[in-house]
Design an enzyme around this catalytic site. Structure first.
Site, PDB file in Angstrom:
ATOM      1  N   CYS A  10       0.853  -1.178   0.000  1.00  0.00           N
ATOM      2  CA  CYS A  10       0.000   0.000   0.000  1.00  0.00           C
ATOM      3  C   CYS A  10       0.893   1.233   0.000  1.00  0.00           C
ATOM      4  O   CYS A  10       2.117   1.112   0.026  1.00  0.00           O
ATOM      5  CB  CYS A  10      -0.890  -0.039   1.242  1.00  0.00           C
ATOM      6  N   CYS A  83      -4.166  -0.376  -3.112  1.00  0.00           N
ATOM      7  CA  CYS A  83      -4.697   0.979  -3.197  1.00  0.00           C
ATOM      8  C   CYS A  83      -4.826   1.550  -4.604  1.00  0.00           C
ATOM      9  O   CYS A  83      -4.959   2.756  -4.766  1.00  0.00           O
ATOM     10  CB  CYS A  83      -3.822   1.889  -2.354  1.00  0.00           C
TER      11      CYS A  83
END
Length: 138
Positions: A10, A83
């Site tokens: 992420c 993400c």
């Protein structure tokens, strides 16, 4: 495919990837799959993420935020970008045998960053990680 290594990536390794690591470790206990997480940069583990995971019996309070530069991509079989930042993940990571970009909402970044947002994202992460562990372990 036991013995596989999974990395959840992420931006800051503070929320979504930490949840994924917690679920991954829980679901992969008896499979031989090794699960970890990192960020494009390290920060701190989000305490609301810790709380919503504790609500369902998974303790990530001992997790720490780690930077992707601390790991060797050649050691991982599966890389999951949490993400939608897959294009920002270094090439060596995107070229692993399995690379996916899940593009999940970032609860702390949302205007209505209420506990229900963290719970919704947690539940989305749980479903995706459970399916991934089942896939990788067969």
């Amino acid at each position: 495919m036991s013995g596989k290594k999974v990395m959840f990536v992420c931006r800051a390794n503070s929320c979504r990837s930490q949840m994924a690591e917690g679920f991954g470790r829980n679901f992969a206990k008896s499979t031989g799959i090794d699960v970890t997480s990192c960020g494009l940069a390290a920060s701190v583990v989000n305490q609301r993420a810790v709380g919503v995971m504790q609500d369902i019996g998974i303790d990530i309070s001992g997790h720490s935020s780690k930077c992707i530069d601390s790991f060797d991509p050649s050691e991982y079989d599966v890389v999951i970008s949490m993400c939608g930042c897959g294009a920002s993940v270094p090439d060596a990571w995107r070229q692993r045998p399995v690379f996916r970009d899940w593009n999940l909402d970032d609860p702390p970044a949302l205007v209505d960053s209420e506990p229900k947002v963290f719970e919704r994202v947690r539940d989305e992460v749980r479903s995706l990680v459970q399916a991934l562990v089942e896939e990788v372990s067969t």
